[in-house]
Write an enzyme that holds these catalytic residues in place. Structure first.
Site, PDB file in Angstrom:
ATOM      1  N   TRP A 102      84.524  29.214 -30.650  1.00  0.00           N
ATOM      2  CA  TRP A 102      84.408  30.551 -31.259  1.00  0.00           C
ATOM      3  C   TRP A 102      85.730  31.027 -31.848  1.00  0.00           C
ATOM      4  O   TRP A 102      85.777  32.052 -32.510  1.00  0.00           O
ATOM      5  CB  TRP A 102      83.911  31.566 -30.221  1.00  0.00           C
ATOM      6  CG  TRP A 102      82.543  31.287 -29.679  1.00  0.00           C
ATOM      7  CD1 TRP A 102      81.715  30.241 -30.007  1.00  0.00           C
ATOM      8  CD2 TRP A 102      81.813  32.075 -28.716  1.00  0.00           C
ATOM      9  NE1 TRP A 102      80.534  30.323 -29.302  1.00  0.00           N
ATOM     10  CE2 TRP A 102      80.569  31.447 -28.499  1.00  0.00           C
ATOM     11  CE3 TRP A 102      82.108  33.241 -28.006  1.00  0.00           C
ATOM     12  CZ2 TRP A 102      79.615  31.948 -27.606  1.00  0.00           C
ATOM     13  CZ3 TRP A 102      81.161  33.753 -27.121  1.00  0.00           C
ATOM     14  CH2 TRP A 102      79.923  33.108 -26.928  1.00  0.00           C
ATOM     15  N   GLU A 129      94.913  24.096 -34.800  1.00  0.00           N
ATOM     16  CA  GLU A 129      95.472  25.441 -34.998  1.00  0.00           C
ATOM     17  C   GLU A 129      96.556  25.739 -33.956  1.00  0.00           C
ATOM     18  O   GLU A 129      97.530  26.430 -34.243  1.00  0.00           O
ATOM     19  CB  GLU A 129      94.335  26.487 -34.957  1.00  0.00           C
ATOM     20  CG  GLU A 129      93.512  26.423 -36.245  1.00  0.00           C
ATOM     21  CD  GLU A 129      92.044  26.778 -36.095  1.00  0.00           C
ATOM     22  OE1 GLU A 129      91.660  27.407 -35.094  1.00  0.00           O
ATOM     23  OE2 GLU A 129      91.264  26.410 -36.999  1.00  0.00           O
ATOM     24  N   SER A 146      83.690  21.794 -40.645  1.00  0.00           N
ATOM     25  CA  SER A 146      82.589  22.208 -41.526  1.00  0.00           C
ATOM     26  C   SER A 146      81.243  21.565 -41.175  1.00  0.00           C
ATOM     27  O   SER A 146      80.456  21.233 -42.059  1.00  0.00           O
ATOM     28  CB  SER A 146      82.952  21.948 -42.999  1.00  0.00           C
ATOM     29  OG  SER A 146      84.107  22.696 -43.354  1.00  0.00           O
ATOM     30  N   GLY A 179      83.059  25.134 -35.513  1.00  0.00           N
ATOM     31  CA  GLY A 179      83.735  26.425 -35.581  1.00  0.00           C
ATOM     32  C   GLY A 179      82.801  27.485 -36.144  1.00  0.00           C
ATOM     33  O   GLY A 179      81.957  28.040 -35.439  1.00  0.00           O
ATOM     34  N   GLY A 180      82.913  27.744 -37.453  1.00  0.00           N
ATOM     35  CA  GLY A 180      82.173  28.829 -38.104  1.00  0.00           C
ATOM     36  C   GLY A 180      80.685  28.862 -37.775  1.00  0.00           C
ATOM     37  O   GLY A 180      80.126  29.930 -37.476  1.00  0.00           O
TER      38      GLY A 180
HETATM   39  P1  13P Z   1      84.724  24.803 -38.773  1.00  0.00           P
HETATM   40  O1  13P Z   1      83.430  24.259 -38.202  1.00  0.00           O
HETATM   41  O2  13P Z   1      84.698  26.265 -39.030  1.00  0.00           O
HETATM   42  O3  13P Z   1      85.183  23.983 -39.937  1.00  0.00           O
HETATM   43  O4  13P Z   1      85.841  24.608 -37.613  1.00  0.00           O
HETATM   44  C1  13P Z   1      85.989  23.380 -37.000  1.00  0.00           C
HETATM   45  C2  13P Z   1      86.877  23.541 -35.837  1.00  0.00           C
HETATM   46  O5  13P Z   1      88.062  23.747 -35.963  1.00  0.00           O
HETATM   47  C3  13P Z   1      86.275  23.453 -34.499  1.00  0.00           C
HETATM   48  O6  13P Z   1      87.242  23.358 -33.512  1.00  0.00           O
END
Ligand code: 13P
Length: 252
Positions: free
Chosen positions: A10, A99, A215, A236-237
């Site tokens: 999240w 990150e 993604s 993620g998203g």
């Molecule tokens: P997205 O699915 O938003 O590209 O993010 C991937 C992610 O960093 C999961 O840890």
């Protein structure tokens, strides 16, 4: 046979109240499915409320933190220890997300200490590796990924591999809407598996689950899952809405 894992990261989204609504919405849509293990990774402050919701509704959903420190207690302002997480029934922890490496200066050595500490506490680490666009364009993907895997697993024992998950997340595919091609993901992930074999032996390489992240959405998950080496996704998203996250779980 490696059971797929679909884990939702999240990131820095959702208040505790929103987190409870999200996990309950996910559970409404995925309860009863057996093809994948499902994990949600809320921000630290959401964990007590989400944990309580998982417990009271007997959800079969793993609860992950997005980071932790390796020490037990002490003067480490701003940090959270593995035993604090265990008290809240945390089962998984994301370690070394790109990150954290990029914005918070996490090193391979720190990642290794955290991975070992998580395993020692019975928390499943989801160790993230992956190259930047610059590194990929310079032809360095193999070196970067191999080195991150080797450093992250340094001094681990073969018997510990059933309690670790690796996520390959190419930085250029995170949050961009442009996922890696299945060929690129499979190439990198088979390299991760081979490296695990070099470090921990062939049995470990066979057992360890390796996820793709970047993604991932309901529309592309099945392509990734259908490859030999991809054992699920770190999302993620698309993990922030019950429908899209459940769509990924169901198509896995
Ligand atoms: P997205 O699915 O938003 O590209 O993010 C991937 C992610 O960093 C999961 O840890």
């Amino acid at each position: 046979m490696r059971k797929p894992v679909i884990a939702g990261n999240w990131k820095m989204n959702m208040t505790p109240e929103e987190g409870v609504v999200l996990v309950e919405g996910i559970w409404d849509l995925v309860s009863g499915q057996e093809q994948a293990e499902v994990v949600v990774c809320p921000p630290f402050v959401d964990i007590p409320a989400v944990s309580e919701s998982i417990r009271t509704k007997s959800m079969e959903i793993g609860l992950g933190a997005q980071n932790m420190y390796w020490e037990e207690t002490g003067a480490f302002t701003g940090e959270v220890s593995p035993s604090m997480l265990l008290k809240l029934n945390v089962t998984h922890v994301i370690i070394g997300h790109s990150e954290r490496r990029q914005f918070f200066g996490e090193s391979d050595q720190g990642v290794n200490r955290k991975v070992k500490s998580a395993i020692d506490h019975g928390i499943v680490p989801i160790m993230c590796v992956g190259e930047s666009l610059k590194q990929r364009e310079a032809g360095e993907m193999q070196d970067v990924v191999t080195s991150q895997v080797k450093c992250g697993l340094f001094e681990l024992e073969e018997r510990e591999t059933d309690s670790i998950i690796i996520a390959y997340e190419p930085i250029w595919a995170i949050g961009t809407g442009v996922a890696a091609t299945v060929t690129d993901a499979e190439e990198a992930i088979s390299l991760v598996r081979k490296t695990v074999g070099d470090v921990l032996g062939t049995d470990a390489a066979e057992i360890i689950r390796i996820l793709y992240g970047g993604s991932v959405k309901p529309e592309n998950i099945s392509e990734f899952i259908s490859t030999d080496n991809v054992d699920g996704a770190l999302v993620g998203g698309a993990s922030l809405k019950p429908e899209s996250f459940a769509g990924i779980v169901r198509f896995s």
